[in-house]
Design a protein around this motif. Structure first.
Motif, PDB file in Angstrom:
ATOM      1  N   TYR A  55       0.835  -1.208   0.000  1.00 55.58           N
ATOM      2  CA  TYR A  55       0.000   0.000   0.000  1.00 55.58           C
ATOM      3  C   TYR A  55       0.868   1.255   0.000  1.00 55.58           C
ATOM      4  O   TYR A  55       0.628   2.190  -0.778  1.00 55.58           O
ATOM      5  CB  TYR A  55      -0.920   0.000   1.221  1.00 55.58           C
ATOM      6  N   LEU A  56       1.892   1.290   0.851  1.00 52.82           N
ATOM      7  CA  LEU A  56       2.727   2.488   0.931  1.00 52.82           C
ATOM      8  C   LEU A  56       3.538   2.688  -0.343  1.00 52.82           C
ATOM      9  O   LEU A  56       3.843   3.828  -0.719  1.00 52.82           O
ATOM     10  CB  LEU A  56       3.656   2.392   2.140  1.00 52.82           C
ATOM     11  N   SER A  57       3.872   1.591  -1.019  1.00 53.30           N
ATOM     12  CA  SER A  57       4.572   1.724  -2.301  1.00 53.30           C
ATOM     13  C   SER A  57       3.704   2.451  -3.314  1.00 53.30           C
ATOM     14  O   SER A  57       4.200   3.227  -4.135  1.00 53.30           O
ATOM     15  CB  SER A  57       4.960   0.343  -2.835  1.00 53.30           C
ATOM     16  N   LEU A  58       2.381   2.207  -3.248  1.00 50.66           N
ATOM     17  CA  LEU A  58       1.449   2.914  -4.128  1.00 50.66           C
ATOM     18  C   LEU A  58       1.344   4.396  -3.785  1.00 50.66           C
ATOM     19  O   LEU A  58       1.019   5.212  -4.646  1.00 50.66           O
ATOM     20  CB  LEU A  58       0.050   2.299  -4.043  1.00 50.66           C
ATOM     21  N   ARG A  59       1.617   4.727  -2.526  1.00 46.80           N
ATOM     22  CA  ARG A  59       1.420   6.097  -2.069  1.00 46.80           C
ATOM     23  C   ARG A  59       2.654   6.973  -2.244  1.00 46.80           C
ATOM     24  O   ARG A  59       2.594   8.162  -1.925  1.00 46.80           O
ATOM     25  CB  ARG A  59       1.014   6.122  -0.590  1.00 46.80           C
ATOM     26  N   ARG A  60       3.751   6.437  -2.738  1.00 40.75           N
ATOM     27  CA  ARG A  60       4.938   7.253  -2.927  1.00 40.75           C
ATOM     28  C   ARG A  60       4.663   8.348  -3.950  1.00 40.75           C
ATOM     29  O   ARG A  60       3.921   8.146  -4.906  1.00 40.75           O
ATOM     30  CB  ARG A  60       6.123   6.412  -3.378  1.00 40.75           C
TER      31      ARG A  60
END
Length: 629
Positions: A210-215
């Motif tokens: 999920y955090l990879s998508l939010r970069r």
């Protein structure tokens, strides 16, 4: 002489750790000055609530933990000024946040306990996250260490990071929501048939995914395209959906559904708005994140040197040489700025004259509002000169630090260049061209300020679809100055000359001969942030193919005549919200007409670059050879 043995760690310590002088520890189990002094009062005069809370604190049974942390900061050379806040003195979360924000104006470092409410409260770090958000919205760049006894440091990090983000689902439009609703019905059917289980999502999709998508550098459009191919961060989720028979539009809707479902258990964590410039690392060895207003490191409680842990986190962030220089500049300004300022202010005659001139209304015909604008202009000029004089006293030390950076980098190896996350090794690459354009804009233009401004030399504006640059000397643009453009004078209108500029549509046509010709400038328009455009008063055209070569050569069209016009600025040159009212004199049907117009101010050249265009006007009006055939 520069230290040739300096390492990157030495540079980070000098730039970020050595300037620290004070620390604020926020921990509900630490003793505060208030409770210690309260105990010294007679029993009848003691604040009972404070006394009760003090007796229940952990430090009374085990003082070694707080004592070790305090000793760390006391033993530092020079020793830290230490203050302690237990974050429970206010009646509401908001009062705590505001109070702490005031504290931090005087503190260089914040050590923040994560579970301020106690594990038994069930709030799970709510107060600490609210304090963190408040601190990261104040006007200072803060260094923060989140110090926690929670067993899962990764979870603490994730919860704090999510509290700085707005959920994706809150920004889905009506079409996306409609697609998810339609998909839900199909998923219900698959569940009934035993072909789908919603709970599997949390096995297929992790917090890392999920955090990879939010970069910041990840495009949602690119993520969806990868998802459709079962590639990228959510490849497992895509493959799972395809196994359930989803394809096409349903598969795309499933991407949005998966993101929304993953966010639901974390719904209370998300912020109502997005914090600017958020970046992070989930390396289990070094957890940190930063925003434009602060850097946050995460450390488990125990026998740990907090300053050392903070420095290691800063090193993991990999601040660029430019950031190191900026931090060093701030420190030097703080360290010897007062001394440098005093040296400057010793010139009493200079500043006595400035103050007399500043307080004077100048032209008695000016209105109070115009006189105030004139004083503001004088004050801005004074601040600029004073800042330059103070910087003069510290620039040598900052330059020496810059040389230490270069030597630590190994000279030609340029290892630190990778911290910018740009590959500029190929001079002809798109990144290199973009870097040159942005650098040229940086050295030649000033950032536009919010609010009102005064028309000045170098202001670039758009009118009638064309680009223009103000080419009137600054001294003729201030309220109360005389004008030679027209007979008489006006306290409301100010004539000025502007040079017409032509936008270069293809930046690839711009080469060294154009950059160094003095005919072009590079600006980042306020309405196109991130995009640099090239403007010049002469066109660039492709010449014929050079013999025996397969390339075309860009040349400046040989036209020595500049196009310039005289305009009249309304309200004495006031620029409000990047808009300027003006009058355009023009001939219509053989008669002079004064047409009202509004110009959009998009950029401002530094004065030395604006002066170049002022000179071009002079050259244009001093041609000889009018009798040549």
């Amino acid at each position: 002489m520069a230290d040739i043995n300096a390492t990157y760690a030495d540079l980070v310590e000098e730039a970020f750790i050595q300037p620290l002088r004070s620390v604020l520890i926020v921990d509900d189990q630490y003793p505060t000055w208030e409770e210690i002094l309260n105990e010294a009062l007679p029993a009848d005069n003691q604040a009972r609530g404070l006394a009760v809370r003090s007796r229940e604190k952990e430090w009374r049974r085990n003082p070694s933990g707080p004592l070790d942390v305090i000793k760390q900061f006391r033993s530092h050379k020079p020793g830290f000024v230490i203050d302690i806040h237990d974050a429970v003195s206010g009646e509401t979360h908001k009062s705590d946040e505001d109070e702490l924000a005031d504290y931090l104006h005087q503190s260089d470092l914040l050590v923040l306990d994560y579970n301020l409410e106690g594990a038994e409260s069930g709030l799970g770090g709510l107060k600490a996250r609210e304090i963190l958000k408040s601190v990261l919205t104040n006007k200072h760049f803060n260094l923060i260490v989140v110090h926690t006894s929670e067993h899962d440091l990764n979870e603490v990090f994730s919860d704090c990071l999510l509290s700085l983000m707005q959920s994706c689902a809150s920004r889905f439009d009506g079409d996306i929501d409609a697609g998810i609703s339609k998909l839900e019905k199909k998923l219900d059917e698959l569940v009934d048939e035993g072909l789908f289980d919603r709970k599997v999502l949390f096995e297929k999709m992790t917090m890392d995914d999920y955090l990879s998508l939010r970069r910041a550098h990840v495009s949602l459009g690119d993520a969806i395209r990868s998802f459709m191919k079962a590639e990228g961060y959510l490849a497992d989720v895509s493959a799972w959906a395809k196994q359930a028979g989803l394809a096409g539009k349903d598969l795309k809707d499933f991407f949005y559904w998966a993101v929304q479902e993953f966010e639901k258990p974390h719904k209370k964590l998300f912020s109502e708005g997005e914090f600017e410039g958020v970046s992070w690392s989930r390396d289990p060895e070094r957890l940190w994140f930063r925003t434009v207003r602060g850097f946050v490191a995460f450390v488990s409680k125990g026998p740990t040197d907090l300053l050392s842990e903070l420095q290691k986190a800063l090193e993991a962030w990999q601040p660029t040489p430019s950031r190191l220089l900026s931090a060093k500049y701030r420190h030097e300004l703080s360290s010897i700025g007062v001394e440098a300022e005093d040296r400057t202010l010793l010139k009493r005659h200079v500043f006595a004259h400035f103050y007399k001139d500043f307080c004077s209304k100048g032209n008695p015909k000016l209105s109070d509002a115009e006189a105030e604008r004139l004083r503001t202009a004088k004050l801005k000029s004074h601040v600029y000169s004073k800042s330059e004089a103070i910087s003069f006293h510290i620039e040598d030390e900052v330059a020496r630090f810059g040389e230490r950076i270069r030597l630590a980098d190994g000279g030609e190896s340029e290892d630190f260049a990778r911290f910018y996350n740009l590959d500029l090794s190929d001079e002809k690459s798109a990144e290199s061209k973009k870097a040159r354009a942005h650098y040229n804009s940086y050295v030649s233009t000033l950032p536009l300020k919010k609010g009102d401004d005064q028309l000045d030399s170098g202001h670039i504006f758009k009118w009638g679809g064309d680009w223009w640059v103000c080419a009137t000397p600054a001294c003729d643009l201030q309220p109360g100055q005389n004008t030679t453009a027209f007979v008489g004078e006006s306290s409301e209108q100010r004539p000025f000359t502007a040079l017409k500029l032509v936008e270069v549509k293809n930046m690839d046509d711009v080469d060294d001969q154009h950059v160094n010709s003095g005919l072009f400038c590079f600006v980042e328009p306020v309405d196109q942030l991130g995009a640099v455009i090239c403007l010049g008063f002469q066109k660039i055209e492709k010449s014929e193919i050079v013999p025996n070569q397969k390339i075309e050569k860009s040349e400046i069209v040989p036209n020595g005549k500049a196009t310039w016009r005289t305009f009249v600025a309304e309200k004495n040159g006031l620029i409000s919200q990047n808009k300027m009212s003006m009058i355009v004199p023009k001939f219509v049907d053989q008669k002079l007409v004064l047409e009202a117009a509004e110009a959009e101010v998009v950029a401002k050249l530094r004065y030395e670059y604006a002066l170049n265009y002022i000179q071009k006007i002079g050259i244009s009006v001093t041609r000889i050879g009018l009798g040549y055939s």
